[in-house]
Design an enzyme around this catalytic site. Structure first.
Site, mmCIF file in Angstrom:
data_model
loop_
_atom_site.group_PDB
_atom_site.id
_atom_site.type_symbol
_atom_site.label_atom_id
_atom_site.label_comp_id
_atom_site.label_asym_id
_atom_site.label_seq_id
_atom_site.Cartn_x
_atom_site.Cartn_y
_atom_site.Cartn_z
ATOM 1 N N LYS A 1 0.829 -1.218 0.000
ATOM 2 C CA LYS A 1 0.000 0.000 0.000
ATOM 3 C C LYS A 1 0.860 1.264 0.000
ATOM 4 O O LYS A 1 0.587 2.197 -0.737
ATOM 5 C CB LYS A 1 -0.932 0.031 1.234
ATOM 6 C CG LYS A 1 -1.977 -1.057 1.247
ATOM 7 C CD LYS A 1 -3.048 -0.785 2.295
ATOM 8 C CE LYS A 1 -2.519 -0.803 3.725
ATOM 9 N NZ LYS A 1 -2.051 -2.160 4.163
ATOM 10 N N ARG B 1 -10.227 0.707 8.930
ATOM 11 C CA ARG B 1 -9.837 -0.679 9.175
ATOM 12 C C ARG B 1 -10.897 -1.438 9.954
ATOM 13 O O ARG B 1 -10.721 -2.628 10.208
ATOM 14 C CB ARG B 1 -8.563 -0.691 10.008
ATOM 15 C CG ARG B 1 -7.271 -0.972 9.238
ATOM 16 C CD ARG B 1 -6.160 -0.795 10.230
ATOM 17 N NE ARG B 1 -4.945 -1.491 9.984
ATOM 18 C CZ ARG B 1 -3.839 -0.931 9.522
ATOM 19 N NH1 ARG B 1 -3.828 0.318 9.123
ATOM 20 N NH2 ARG B 1 -2.730 -1.628 9.439
ATOM 21 N N ARG C 1 10.830 -7.080 4.919
ATOM 22 C CA ARG C 1 10.784 -5.669 5.355
ATOM 23 C C ARG C 1 11.334 -5.537 6.779
ATOM 24 O O ARG C 1 11.981 -4.553 7.108
ATOM 25 C CB ARG C 1 9.334 -5.165 5.294
ATOM 26 C CG ARG C 1 9.211 -3.692 5.623
ATOM 27 C CD ARG C 1 7.830 -3.172 5.341
ATOM 28 N NE ARG C 1 6.865 -3.535 6.354
ATOM 29 C CZ ARG C 1 5.557 -3.277 6.285
ATOM 30 N NH1 ARG C 1 5.068 -2.678 5.215
ATOM 31 N NH2 ARG C 1 4.750 -3.614 7.246
ATOM 32 N N ARG D 1 11.267 -2.497 11.536
ATOM 33 C CA ARG D 1 10.037 -2.064 12.220
ATOM 34 C C ARG D 1 9.755 -2.973 13.403
ATOM 35 O O ARG D 1 9.820 -4.186 13.268
ATOM 36 C CB ARG D 1 8.853 -2.101 11.227
ATOM 37 C CG ARG D 1 8.573 -0.755 10.612
ATOM 38 C CD ARG D 1 7.469 -0.810 9.603
ATOM 39 N NE ARG D 1 6.180 -1.239 10.150
ATOM 40 C CZ ARG D 1 5.030 -1.054 9.537
ATOM 41 N NH1 ARG D 1 4.998 -0.447 8.358
ATOM 42 N NH2 ARG D 1 3.909 -1.480 10.055
ATOM 43 N N ARG E 1 -1.190 -9.273 13.097
ATOM 44 C CA ARG E 1 -1.686 -8.204 12.215
ATOM 45 C C ARG E 1 -2.481 -8.782 11.048
ATOM 46 O O ARG E 1 -3.513 -8.233 10.652
ATOM 47 C CB ARG E 1 -0.525 -7.347 11.720
ATOM 48 C CG ARG E 1 0.049 -6.493 12.848
ATOM 49 C CD ARG E 1 1.400 -5.923 12.502
ATOM 50 N NE ARG E 1 1.332 -5.051 11.342
ATOM 51 C CZ ARG E 1 2.331 -4.900 10.479
ATOM 52 N NH1 ARG E 1 3.441 -5.563 10.621
ATOM 53 N NH2 ARG E 1 2.190 -4.071 9.479
HETATM 54 P P1 AMP Z 1 0.257 0.144 9.138
HETATM 55 O O1 AMP Z 1 1.552 0.851 8.885
HETATM 56 O O2 AMP Z 1 -0.873 0.722 8.338
HETATM 57 O O3 AMP Z 1 0.365 -1.343 8.988
HETATM 58 O O4 AMP Z 1 -0.123 0.427 10.653
HETATM 59 C C1 AMP Z 1 0.731 0.037 11.718
HETATM 60 C C2 AMP Z 1 -0.062 -0.112 12.997
HETATM 61 O O5 AMP Z 1 -0.694 1.134 13.350
HETATM 62 C C3 AMP Z 1 -1.214 -1.112 12.941
HETATM 63 O O6 AMP Z 1 -0.789 -2.443 13.170
HETATM 64 C C4 AMP Z 1 -2.115 -0.589 14.060
HETATM 65 O O7 AMP Z 1 -1.609 -0.921 15.337
HETATM 66 C C5 AMP Z 1 -1.974 0.923 13.903
HETATM 67 N N1 AMP Z 1 -3.004 1.468 12.964
HETATM 68 C C6 AMP Z 1 -2.774 2.084 11.775
HETATM 69 N N2 AMP Z 1 -3.931 2.442 11.196
HETATM 70 C C7 AMP Z 1 -4.919 2.030 12.018
HETATM 71 C C8 AMP Z 1 -6.345 2.072 11.968
HETATM 72 N N3 AMP Z 1 -6.996 2.635 10.922
HETATM 73 N N4 AMP Z 1 -7.045 1.538 13.012
HETATM 74 C C9 AMP Z 1 -6.417 0.972 14.059
HETATM 75 N N5 AMP Z 1 -5.084 0.876 14.158
HETATM 76 C C10 AMP Z 1 -4.326 1.396 13.155
#
Ligand code: AMP
Length: 191
Positions: free
Chosen positions: A13, A88, A127, A133, A144
């Site tokens: 993404k 989400r 990654r 990360r 996740r």
């Molecule tokens: P991402 O980089 O989008 O995978 O987000 C990393 C982490 O941030 C996720 O595993 C969640 O803990 C948190 N996070 C990001 N976006 C959301 C969302 N829309 N709702 C809830 N948690 C989020």
């Protein structure tokens, strides 16, 4: 152009969002990036989000929704926006509808990147080595992916019902995927 880039962790993404945001000259709003920045700066928001992120759990809806509403009220979203990593959950889908309705706007489309589970795991582990990360360990990755299946994927039904969901094959060469994403965006814009 008001668009969502949807898909599981590791679907690409972030990479594709950059291309899409550039093409339409709209801000790329990644909730994950905003959270990571806040965690790095040790802000109140970062402190609230950190434990959830480290465990691979979703940050509570009220925290995420307030943050996104604030971001969408910034003047640079006048021409539209690209959301990456939001919504989400079903509650976030509803909240976004309300935020948009208040500003008299609607979504042009939701582009969903589809990638096979085995391939996702391989990409996320790679990654982890490259970027370090803290939420890219095997256990956290598994959680996740599970959260995505259980909470995020079902939320997309609402967009399918509205016929604004565009599925894109997210496997293969990055440039090929980008062309598919841009093609889907063009369709979303015309409809
Ligand atoms: P991402 O980089 O989008 O995978 O987000 C990393 C982490 O941030 C996720 O595993 C969640 O803990 C948190 N996070 C990001 N976006 C959301 C969302 N829309 N709702 C809830 N948690 C989020």
């Amino acid at each position: 152009m008001r668009v969502i880039l949807f898909g599981p962790p590791g679907a690409g993404k972030g990479t594709q969002a950059t291309a899409l945001a550039e093409r339409y000259d709209i801000p790329h709003i990644s909730t994950g990036d905003i959270f990571r920045e806040n965690v790095g700066n040790e802000t109140d928001l970062g402190v609230k989000a950190k434990a959830f992120m480290d465990a691979g759990d979703l940050v509570p809806d009220d925290v995420v929704i307030a943050m996104v509403e604030d971001r969408l009220n910034q003047p640079d979203t006048g021409n539209g926006f690209l959301l990456d990593g939001f919504p989400r959950t079903a509650a976030q889908v509803e909240a976004l509808d309300e935020i948009l309705a208040r500003s008299g706007h609607s979504l042009d489309g939701v582009i969903r990147l589809q990638v096979d589970d085995g391939e996702l795991m391989t990409r996320l582990l790679r990654r982890a080595e490259e970027q370090g990360r803290t939420d890219d360990t095997p256990e956290v990755i598994a959680n996740r992916l599970e959260k995505y299946e259980a909470e995020t994927e079902p939320a997309v039904v609402r967009y399918r019902k509205r016929s604004i969901l565009y599925d894109v094959d997210g496997e293969g060469d990055v440039d090929e995927v980008r062309d598919r994403v841009l093609e889907a965006a063009a369709k979303a814009e015309q409809s």
